[in-house]
Design a protein around this motif. Structure first.
Motif, PDB file in Angstrom:
ATOM      1  N   LEU A   1      42.615  -0.732 -79.211  1.00 51.37           N
ATOM      2  CA  LEU A   1      43.381   0.235 -79.995  1.00 51.37           C
ATOM      3  C   LEU A   1      44.874  -0.077 -80.017  1.00 51.37           C
ATOM      4  CD1 LEU A   1      43.210   2.906 -81.584  1.00 51.37           C
ATOM      5  CD2 LEU A   1      43.464   4.127 -79.413  1.00 51.37           C
ATOM      6  N   PHE A   2      45.339  -0.880 -79.059  1.00 52.83           N
ATOM      7  CA  PHE A   2      46.769  -1.085 -78.877  1.00 52.83           C
ATOM      8  C   PHE A   2      47.447  -1.647 -80.137  1.00 52.83           C
ATOM      9  CE2 PHE A   2      50.310  -3.853 -77.656  1.00 52.83           C
ATOM     10  CZ  PHE A   2      51.138  -2.935 -77.025  1.00 52.83           C
ATOM     11  N   LEU A   3      46.862  -2.693 -80.720  1.00 53.48           N
ATOM     12  CA  LEU A   3      47.498  -3.333 -81.869  1.00 53.48           C
ATOM     13  C   LEU A   3      47.610  -2.383 -83.059  1.00 53.48           C
ATOM     14  CD1 LEU A   3      45.983  -6.937 -81.820  1.00 53.48           C
ATOM     15  CD2 LEU A   3      48.272  -6.198 -81.132  1.00 53.48           C
ATOM     16  N   GLY A   4      46.581  -1.546 -83.257  1.00 50.88           N
ATOM     17  CA  GLY A   4      46.628  -0.603 -84.364  1.00 50.88           C
ATOM     18  C   GLY A   4      47.730   0.428 -84.198  1.00 50.88           C
TER      19      GLY A   4
ATOM     20  N   ALA B   1      30.641  17.935 -75.048  1.00 53.33           N
ATOM     21  CA  ALA B   1      31.383  17.247 -76.120  1.00 53.33           C
ATOM     22  C   ALA B   1      32.862  17.154 -75.780  1.00 53.33           C
ATOM     23  CB  ALA B   1      31.191  17.987 -77.445  1.00 53.33           C
ATOM     24  N   GLY B   2      33.400  18.224 -75.176  1.00 56.58           N
ATOM     25  CA  GLY B   2      34.816  18.219 -74.796  1.00 56.58           C
ATOM     26  C   GLY B   2      35.133  17.171 -73.752  1.00 56.58           C
ATOM     27  N   ILE B   3      34.193  16.909 -72.823  1.00 53.23           N
ATOM     28  CA  ILE B   3      34.410  15.884 -71.792  1.00 53.23           C
ATOM     29  C   ILE B   3      34.567  14.511 -72.432  1.00 53.23           C
ATOM     30  CG2 ILE B   3      33.318  14.681 -69.862  1.00 53.23           C
ATOM     31  CD1 ILE B   3      32.027  17.365 -69.084  1.00 53.23           C
ATOM     32  N   VAL B   4      33.669  14.176 -73.369  1.00 51.86           N
ATOM     33  CA  VAL B   4      33.750  12.877 -74.038  1.00 51.86           C
ATOM     34  C   VAL B   4      35.021  12.782 -74.882  1.00 51.86           C
ATOM     35  CG1 VAL B   4      32.606  11.325 -75.671  1.00 51.86           C
ATOM     36  CG2 VAL B   4      31.247  12.668 -74.049  1.00 51.86           C
ATOM     37  N   LEU B   5      35.334  13.853 -75.632  1.00 52.27           N
ATOM     38  CA  LEU B   5      36.550  13.828 -76.453  1.00 52.27           C
ATOM     39  C   LEU B   5      37.795  13.746 -75.583  1.00 52.27           C
ATOM     40  CD1 LEU B   5      35.880  16.376 -79.343  1.00 52.27           C
ATOM     41  CD2 LEU B   5      36.196  13.908 -79.521  1.00 52.27           C
ATOM     42  N   ALA B   6      37.797  14.415 -74.446  1.00 51.09           N
ATOM     43  CA  ALA B   6      38.949  14.352 -73.553  1.00 51.09           C
ATOM     44  C   ALA B   6      39.209  12.922 -73.098  1.00 51.09           C
ATOM     45  CB  ALA B   6      38.743  15.273 -72.351  1.00 51.09           C
ATOM     46  N   GLU B   7      38.137  12.192 -72.791  1.00 51.07           N
ATOM     47  CA  GLU B   7      38.304  10.801 -72.357  1.00 51.07           C
ATOM     48  C   GLU B   7      38.898   9.940 -73.473  1.00 51.07           C
ATOM     49  OE1 GLU B   7      34.766   9.159 -70.768  1.00 51.07           O
ATOM     50  OE2 GLU B   7      34.471  10.742 -69.265  1.00 51.07           O
ATOM     51  N   THR B   8      38.379  10.082 -74.696  1.00 50.38           N
ATOM     52  CA  THR B   8      38.883   9.246 -75.794  1.00 50.38           C
ATOM     53  C   THR B   8      40.293   9.658 -76.216  1.00 50.38           C
ATOM     54  OG1 THR B   8      37.784  10.704 -77.403  1.00 50.38           O
ATOM     55  CG2 THR B   8      36.580   8.749 -76.653  1.00 50.38           C
ATOM     56  N   LEU B   9      40.569  10.966 -76.203  1.00 52.18           N
ATOM     57  CA  LEU B   9      41.919  11.420 -76.546  1.00 52.18           C
ATOM     58  C   LEU B   9      42.935  10.955 -75.514  1.00 52.18           C
ATOM     59  CD1 LEU B   9      41.218  15.055 -77.822  1.00 52.18           C
ATOM     60  CD2 LEU B   9      41.987  13.103 -79.170  1.00 52.18           C
ATOM     61  N   LEU B  10      42.584  11.029 -74.230  1.00 50.61           N
ATOM     62  CA  LEU B  10      43.494  10.543 -73.192  1.00 50.61           C
ATOM     63  C   LEU B  10      43.687   9.029 -73.312  1.00 50.61           C
ATOM     64  CD1 LEU B  10      42.304  12.637 -70.110  1.00 50.61           C
ATOM     65  CD2 LEU B  10      44.482  12.841 -71.312  1.00 50.61           C
ATOM     66  N   THR B  11      42.630   8.324 -73.661  1.00 54.44           N
ATOM     67  CA  THR B  11      42.752   6.877 -73.881  1.00 54.44           C
ATOM     68  C   THR B  11      43.710   6.587 -75.039  1.00 54.44           C
ATOM     69  OG1 THR B  11      40.503   6.510 -73.063  1.00 54.44           O
ATOM     70  CG2 THR B  11      41.489   4.766 -74.402  1.00 54.44           C
ATOM     71  N   GLY B  12      43.564   7.350 -76.126  1.00 56.53           N
ATOM     72  CA  GLY B  12      44.479   7.186 -77.253  1.00 56.53           C
ATOM     73  C   GLY B  12      45.911   7.508 -76.887  1.00 56.53           C
ATOM     74  N   LEU B  13      46.098   8.547 -76.057  1.00 62.18           N
ATOM     75  CA  LEU B  13      47.452   8.927 -75.639  1.00 62.18           C
ATOM     76  C   LEU B  13      48.074   7.853 -74.748  1.00 62.18           C
ATOM     77  CD1 LEU B  13      49.567  11.162 -75.784  1.00 62.18           C
ATOM     78  CD2 LEU B  13      48.521  12.194 -73.772  1.00 62.18           C
ATOM     79  N   PHE B  14      47.295   7.304 -73.821  1.00 60.05           N
ATOM     80  CA  PHE B  14      47.795   6.213 -72.973  1.00 60.05           C
ATOM     81  C   PHE B  14      48.175   4.997 -73.822  1.00 60.05           C
ATOM     82  CE2 PHE B  14      44.888   7.944 -69.396  1.00 60.05           C
ATOM     83  CZ  PHE B  14      45.832   8.927 -69.111  1.00 60.05           C
ATOM     84  N   THR B  15      47.324   4.697 -74.816  1.00 52.95           N
ATOM     85  CA  THR B  15      47.606   3.560 -75.696  1.00 52.95           C
ATOM     86  C   THR B  15      48.887   3.784 -76.488  1.00 52.95           C
ATOM     87  OG1 THR B  15      45.220   3.213 -75.911  1.00 52.95           O
ATOM     88  CG2 THR B  15      46.645   2.097 -77.492  1.00 52.95           C
ATOM     89  N   ALA B  16      49.083   5.005 -76.991  1.00 48.26           N
ATOM     90  CA  ALA B  16      50.289   5.316 -77.750  1.00 48.26           C
ATOM     91  C   ALA B  16      51.531   5.176 -76.878  1.00 48.26           C
ATOM     92  CB  ALA B  16      50.188   6.729 -78.322  1.00 48.26           C
ATOM     93  N   THR B  17      51.441   5.623 -75.642  1.00 52.96           N
ATOM     94  CA  THR B  17      52.583   5.497 -74.725  1.00 52.96           C
ATOM     95  C   THR B  17      52.943   4.036 -74.499  1.00 52.96           C
ATOM     96  OG1 THR B  17      51.903   7.535 -73.610  1.00 52.96           O
ATOM     97  CG2 THR B  17      53.456   6.112 -72.454  1.00 52.96           C
TER      98      THR B  17
END
Length: 440
Positions: free
Chosen positions: A33-36, A357-373
């Motif tokens: 996700l980093f390059l995107g 569903a929230g557990i899985v979304l939390a993991e992907t959202l946190l991954t996206g947030l870490f990538t954005a940082t």
């Protein structure tokens, strides 16, 4: 509301635990996700930088947004009336332009016509072969052969455009002081004109040994100027700025055809200045169609072009971002497949489907947030490096700060990618039947 808040907190806690337990897969998701996200951040930062650079150049040439610009022709007593009307005003400033030659008397300047010093022979319609005349607006043309005088030899002299100011023009045109000081408009005018030169003129004076004598067409004598400062005005040809009253000490406003006209810049609140000036000009015999005013809207003129380029590059960045979303989706589906028994057991002990569903979304959202940082940090460092390397050529890049719009765009892109990449795995996790734990 409390129940929803509790489920959200539980989803975040379990999501963080899942990320910590699967560091390798989380790292793979971040890499994909980093390059995107970085592309989105870079495009937004580049767009904001280009917007500021273009706006700064237009403001230097025309004026800041919201400034009212008025043009007064050089006819009858219009210049003298304008100077008198603007005397002592800080909310309006007048500029009148002419040309001057500083240097050795009786010689042809290094740059005939006041062209750029780095290409003096390329300036003018005929390649610099004849005499060139520049009016107050900076438009230059070669004189016809019958009006040309015999050319003196080229010597230690520089021709530059000279702009007389009734007050501080920087509130309307944001010239950046490079060294020395700006013109002081307090106190009586000096017989030795104090001038501020732009960077192009300063480079010429530093390169050549130029005597301090200024020749002005129509002047009663050749004054000795004093250079008090250097400014960046965005021009590549040599220019200088002087107090209008010090300029008119040597070249009267009654000199026919010298100034060509006068520009007036004012704030929108200084409407009375324009009305008084128009009445005086009409009383002097000018007609209303000889002078006009307009509101400067620099940002409006360029935002359409910049918006088109931004959309094109954001579209390209979006395609790169979709590749990262596909990577998160693949990792998410694989992770849910491995955790079928875990999720079935949670369902068996009463965990709601929405929380799974929230557990899985939390993991992907946190991954996206870490990538954005990470992407924002890399882009910020790269911008500082580029500013240091190119700051000498483009001064606006030297002091450019990382735009907050780019950081916000990166965070939004990371969260959206995390949401899109985790939506299908979250739905799949929520649909796992309780009977699965029996089969396990």
């Amino acid at each position: 509301m409390r129940r929803f808040s509790g489920r959200l907190r539980s989803a975040l806690i379990i999501g963080v635990q899942g990320i910590r337990a699967r560091k390798t897969r989380t790292l793979l998701s971040i890499v994909s996700l980093f390059l995107g996200v970085l592309a989105v951040v870079v495009v937004q930062a580049g767009a904001e930088t280009a917007n500021k650079a273009a706006l700064a150049n237009i403001e230097l040439m025309m004026g800041k947004d919201g400034t009212v610009q008025m043009w007064v022709p050089d006819d009858k007593h219009s210049i003298a009336l304008t100077l008198d009307t603007l005397k002592g005003r800080t909310d309006a400033v007048g500029t009148l332009g002419t040309s001057a030659i500083i240097g050795e008397p009786g010689v042809n300047p290094i740059n005939p016509g006041g062209g750029p010093l780095n290409q003096p022979m390329d300036y003018g319609p005929m390649g610099g072969g004849g005499q060139v005349y520049c009016d107050a607006r900076g438009y230059c043309k070669e004189l016809p052969p019958q009006q040309q005088a015999e050319q003196p030899p080229t010597g230690a002299a520089i021709e530059l455009g000279l702009t007389g100011l009734t007050g501080d023009v920087r509130p309307f045109r944001p010239y950046q002081l490079v060294s020395g000081q700006w013109l002081d408009f307090t106190g009586p005018p000096s017989l030795a004109p104090r001038i501020v030169v732009n960077r192009a003129a300063a480079a010429g004076f530093a390169k050549y040994q130029i005597p301090a004598e200024m020749r002005l067409r129509g002047a009663i004598a050749n004054p000795t100027p004093r250079i008090v400062g250097v400014v960046d005005d965005g021009q590549d040809r040599p220019l200088a700025y002087v107090r209008a009253d010090e300029l008119t000490n040597w070249v009267p406003t009654s000199t026919p055809g010298l100034y060509g006209g006068m520009e007036v810049l004012r704030t929108q609140d200084a409407y009375d200045v324009e009305q008084v000036l128009k009445r005086r000009l009409l009383a002097d015999g000018l007609t209303s169609d000889q002078f006009s005013s307009m509101l400067i809207q620099s940002k409006k003129e360029i935002e359409g072009q910049l918006k088109m380029f931004r959309l094109i590059f954001l579209g390209i960045a979006g395609l790169v971002l979709l590749i990262g979303v596909a990577g998160i989706l693949n990792v998410g589906l694989a992770t849910v497949g491995e955790r079928v028994e875990e999720f079935a057991l949670r369902r068996a002990v009463g965990t709601p489907r929405s929380l799974l569903a929230g557990i899985v979304l939390a993991e992907t959202l946190l991954t996206g947030l870490f990538t954005a940082t990470a992407a924002i940090g890399v882009a910020s460092v790269c911008l500082k490096i580029v500013g240091r390397i190119l700051g000498g050529r483009e001064p606006i890049l030297a002091n450019m700060e990382f735009p907050w719009q780019a950081g916000l765009a990166g965070i939004v892109a990371g969260l959206v990618a995390g949401l899109l990449g985790g939506l299908i795995p979250a739905i799949r996790a929520a649909r796992i039947p309780i009977a699965t734990v029996m089969r396990a």
